[in-house]
Design a protein around this motif. Structure first.
Motif, PDB file in Angstrom:
ATOM      1  N   LYS A   1     -24.993  21.191  23.050  1.00 18.42           N
ATOM      2  CA  LYS A   1     -25.120  22.538  22.485  1.00 18.42           C
ATOM      3  C   LYS A   1     -23.977  23.367  23.038  1.00 18.42           C
ATOM      4  N   SER A   2     -23.535  24.348  22.253  1.00 18.94           N
ATOM      5  CA  SER A   2     -22.411  25.184  22.643  1.00 18.94           C
ATOM      6  C   SER A   2     -22.783  26.649  22.462  1.00 18.94           C
ATOM      7  N   ALA A   3     -22.248  27.493  23.349  1.00 16.76           N
ATOM      8  CA  ALA A   3     -22.488  28.934  23.228  1.00 16.76           C
ATOM      9  C   ALA A   3     -21.221  29.687  23.605  1.00 16.76           C
ATOM     10  N   LYS A   4     -20.956  30.765  22.886  1.00 15.30           N
ATOM     11  CA  LYS A   4     -19.841  31.649  23.235  1.00 15.30           C
ATOM     12  C   LYS A   4     -20.188  32.397  24.514  1.00 15.30           C
ATOM     13  N   LEU A   5     -19.217  32.523  25.394  1.00 17.38           N
ATOM     14  CA  LEU A   5     -19.401  33.316  26.605  1.00 17.38           C
ATOM     15  C   LEU A   5     -19.130  34.780  26.290  1.00 17.38           C
ATOM     16  N   PRO A   6     -19.746  35.696  27.019  1.00 20.07           N
ATOM     17  CA  PRO A   6     -19.461  37.117  26.801  1.00 20.07           C
ATOM     18  C   PRO A   6     -17.972  37.410  27.016  1.00 20.07           C
ATOM     19  N   ALA A   7     -17.452  38.405  26.341  1.00 23.02           N
ATOM     20  CA  ALA A   7     -16.025  38.749  26.406  1.00 23.02           C
ATOM     21  C   ALA A   7     -15.543  38.982  27.836  1.00 23.02           C
ATOM     22  N   GLU A   8     -16.406  39.521  28.703  1.00 20.25           N
ATOM     23  CA  GLU A   8     -15.986  39.791  30.086  1.00 20.25           C
ATOM     24  C   GLU A   8     -15.735  38.515  30.888  1.00 20.25           C
ATOM     25  N   TYR A   9     -16.086  37.354  30.332  1.00 18.27           N
ATOM     26  CA  TYR A   9     -15.813  36.084  30.999  1.00 18.27           C
ATOM     27  C   TYR A   9     -14.490  35.465  30.555  1.00 18.27           C
ATOM     28  N   ALA A  10     -13.711  36.184  29.779  1.00 18.18           N
ATOM     29  CA  ALA A  10     -12.432  35.660  29.295  1.00 18.18           C
ATOM     30  C   ALA A  10     -11.565  35.236  30.477  1.00 18.18           C
ATOM     31  N   TYR A  11     -11.011  34.046  30.393  1.00 18.54           N
ATOM     32  CA  TYR A  11     -10.226  33.455  31.475  1.00 18.54           C
ATOM     33  C   TYR A  11      -8.751  33.796  31.297  1.00 18.54           C
ATOM     34  N   THR A  12      -8.138  34.319  32.352  1.00 18.79           N
ATOM     35  CA  THR A  12      -6.719  34.682  32.271  1.00 18.79           C
ATOM     36  C   THR A  12      -5.823  33.724  33.043  1.00 18.79           C
ATOM     37  N   GLY A  13      -6.408  32.802  33.779  1.00 20.34           N
ATOM     38  CA  GLY A  13      -5.607  31.788  34.443  1.00 20.34           C
ATOM     39  C   GLY A  13      -5.744  31.709  35.943  1.00 20.34           C
ATOM     40  N   SER A  14      -6.364  32.685  36.579  1.00 22.14           N
ATOM     41  CA  SER A  14      -6.455  32.607  38.035  1.00 22.14           C
ATOM     42  C   SER A  14      -7.884  32.703  38.560  1.00 22.14           C
ATOM     43  N   GLU A  15      -8.843  32.973  37.693  1.00 22.20           N
ATOM     44  CA  GLU A  15     -10.213  33.168  38.137  1.00 22.20           C
ATOM     45  C   GLU A  15     -10.840  31.881  38.651  1.00 22.20           C
ATOM     46  N   LEU A  16     -11.765  32.059  39.566  1.00 30.16           N
ATOM     47  CA  LEU A  16     -12.575  30.965  40.058  1.00 30.16           C
ATOM     48  C   LEU A  16     -13.868  30.972  39.256  1.00 30.16           C
TER      49      LEU A  16
ATOM     50  N   THR B   1     -16.017  29.270  25.580  1.00 27.30           N
ATOM     51  CA  THR B   1     -17.324  28.676  25.308  1.00 27.30           C
ATOM     52  C   THR B   1     -17.818  27.871  26.503  1.00 27.30           C
ATOM     53  N   LEU B   2     -19.119  27.709  26.528  1.00 29.09           N
ATOM     54  CA  LEU B   2     -19.797  26.830  27.475  1.00 29.09           C
ATOM     55  C   LEU B   2     -20.551  25.809  26.649  1.00 29.09           C
ATOM     56  N   ARG B   3     -20.315  24.534  26.943  1.00 31.18           N
ATOM     57  CA  ARG B   3     -21.051  23.460  26.282  1.00 31.18           C
ATOM     58  C   ARG B   3     -21.964  22.813  27.313  1.00 31.18           C
ATOM     59  N   LEU B   4     -23.181  22.546  26.929  1.00 26.30           N
ATOM     60  CA  LEU B   4     -24.141  21.864  27.783  1.00 26.30           C
ATOM     61  C   LEU B   4     -24.596  20.629  27.038  1.00 26.30           C
ATOM     62  N   GLY B   5     -24.542  19.505  27.721  1.00 25.83           N
ATOM     63  CA  GLY B   5     -24.903  18.270  27.043  1.00 25.83           C
ATOM     64  C   GLY B   5     -25.659  17.310  27.931  1.00 25.83           C
TER      65      GLY B   5
END
Length: 108
Positions: A79-94, A65-69
């Motif tokens: 407010k909060s929004a789900k990120l698209p599935a392709e943004y799933a974090y696996t641990g090494s992404e920038l 999720t991305l929260r903007l406040g």
């Protein structure tokens, strides 16, 4: 500290730029979460006036999720929004987060 243009911050740390911007701006934040746990998150603060007036964006990889406040006169709105599935974090992404502010509108 800063090494090769990269600022390494420990848990619960923050960096605040002393440079001010115009009222309308575009800011870019790049970050990586080194210790990926269920509680891990990364956030960026912007439009900072003082501890009671600022805006922020927060990415929670475990929830994808991305929260903007905003905090105005000490009152937080978020407010909060789900990120698209392709943004799933696996641990090494920038992560790259771009914020564009025009008037009272933020585009993230």
């Amino acid at each position: 500290g800063v090494s090769n243009g990269v600022m390494n911050l420990s848990e619960d740390a923050a960096a605040l730029s002393k440079k001010s911007t115009s009222d309308d701006y575009t800011a870019e934040f790049n970050f990586r979460i080194k210790n990926h746990t269920a509680e891990a998150f990364a956030s960026a603060m912007f439009s900072y006036a003082d501890d009671n007036n600022y805006a922020y964006a927060c990415i929670s990889p475990s929830e994808n999720t991305l929260r903007l406040g905003t905090v105005v006169n000490g009152v937080r709105t978020e407010k909060s929004a789900k990120l698209p599935a392709e943004y799933a974090y696996t641990g090494s992404e920038l992560f790259n987060l771009t914020v564009k502010k025009e008037g009272k509108t933020f585009d993230v």
